[in-house]
Design an enzyme around this catalytic site. Sequence first.
Site, short mmCIF file in Angstrom:
data_model
loop_
_atom_site.label_atom_id
_atom_site.label_comp_id
_atom_site.label_asym_id
_atom_site.label_seq_id
_atom_site.Cartn_x
_atom_site.Cartn_y
_atom_site.Cartn_z
CG HIS A 41 -1.59 -1.15 1.65
ND1 HIS A 41 -2.94 -1.27 1.48
CD2 HIS A 41 -1.18 -2.30 2.22
CE1 HIS A 41 -3.34 -2.45 1.93
NE2 HIS A 41 -2.28 -3.10 2.39
CE1 TYR A 42 -2.09 6.03 -2.38
CE2 TYR A 42 -0.82 5.31 -4.28
CZ TYR A 42 -1.96 5.87 -3.74
OH TYR A 42 -2.97 6.29 -4.57
CB THR A 43 0.74 6.23 4.07
OG1 THR A 43 1.68 7.22 3.62
CG2 THR A 43 1.49 5.01 4.57
CD GLU A 104 -0.76 1.39 4.42
OE1 GLU A 104 -0.37 2.21 3.57
OE2 GLU A 104 -1.95 1.08 4.60
CG HIS A 151 -5.18 -1.78 -1.02
ND1 HIS A 151 -5.40 -0.70 -0.19
CD2 HIS A 151 -6.18 -2.65 -0.74
CE1 HIS A 151 -6.49 -0.92 0.54
NE2 HIS A 151 -6.98 -2.09 0.23
CG ASP A 161 -3.24 1.59 -2.09
OD1 ASP A 161 -4.41 1.42 -2.49
OD2 ASP A 161 -2.84 1.16 -1.00
#
Length: 258
Positions: A41-43, A104, A151, A161
Site C-alpha cells: 500500500h501507500y499511505t 504500507e 491493494h 495503491d
Amino acid sequence: MKSLILALFGLLLAGCASGPRIDTRHTSLGQDSRAQFIVLHYTSSDLQRSLDILKGDGVSSHYLIGEAPATIYRLVDEDRRAWHAGESQWNGRTWLNSSSIGIELVNRGYIESAEGRLWYPYSDEQIDALIVLLKDIMQRRGLKPGAIIGHSDIAPQRKVDPGPLFPWKRLADAGLVPWPDAQAVARQRSLFATAIPDVAWFQAQLAEQGYKVPEHGYLDLETRNVIAAFQMKYRPARFDGEPDAETAALLAVLNAAG
C-alpha cells in the site's frame, strides 16, 4: 506441616495457571503459513500522519516503511491480524486481512491537477528497504513469487495503491514477483494485433491471474477497473482499462508461464 501444605497448594495453583500439559514432540507435515499473501500500500500522507493513523484502533498494517530515512517500523506482529485490506479478494480468497501481511509505504499517492493526476515517485532507498523486508518475510513464511500483490489488485473497484510509479519490475528483478518475458510478449502482441480477443477472454485471463472480475462477456466499468489495475502493474505507461493487443499479450504470457 502447615508450611508444607501451603507450599504444595501453591505449586498446584501454579500448575493450573500455566495451562494444560501439551506434548509437542510430533509435528504434522500438512501445514503452511497462515499468511499467504503480502499486500503493498501507500499511505497518502507523510510519516508522522501515517504513524498516527496506523497506531490507532482503526486501520493498521504489519509494517510501515518511511521515505528518507527508509526506516522499517513493525506495528503489528505478523502472527496477528492487521486491518489493511478491507473488502478484498484474490485467487478466490476473500477478506484478506486474515491471510495476508500488510506493508504500507510512506508516499503521498497523487494530486489532481489540470493535466490529470500527478503521482508521487518512490525513493530508491525506500524500495531497497522494502526488497530486504520482502525477502525476509518470504523466506521465513515459505512464500513463492506471486504472493506479493498490490491493494489495487485485491480491491480494483475502490483502490489504486501502490500506484503506477511503484517499481514492480525492480521486485521482479529481485526474484520476488513473476514478470512476462519481453520477447514472448512482442510475439504474442503481433498475433493479437490483427484480432484482439473478446471481452470474455480478457475476463477469464484476469480471473486466472487472481483478480475478482465479472465473467459475463461485457466491457462494463467493473471489468475496465480490473484491466486498469493489471495494466498499472505490468504496463504503467498506459492504464486506461482498454482491452488492447499489448494487454492481451501480457496476460497470455504470464498465464502460460503459470
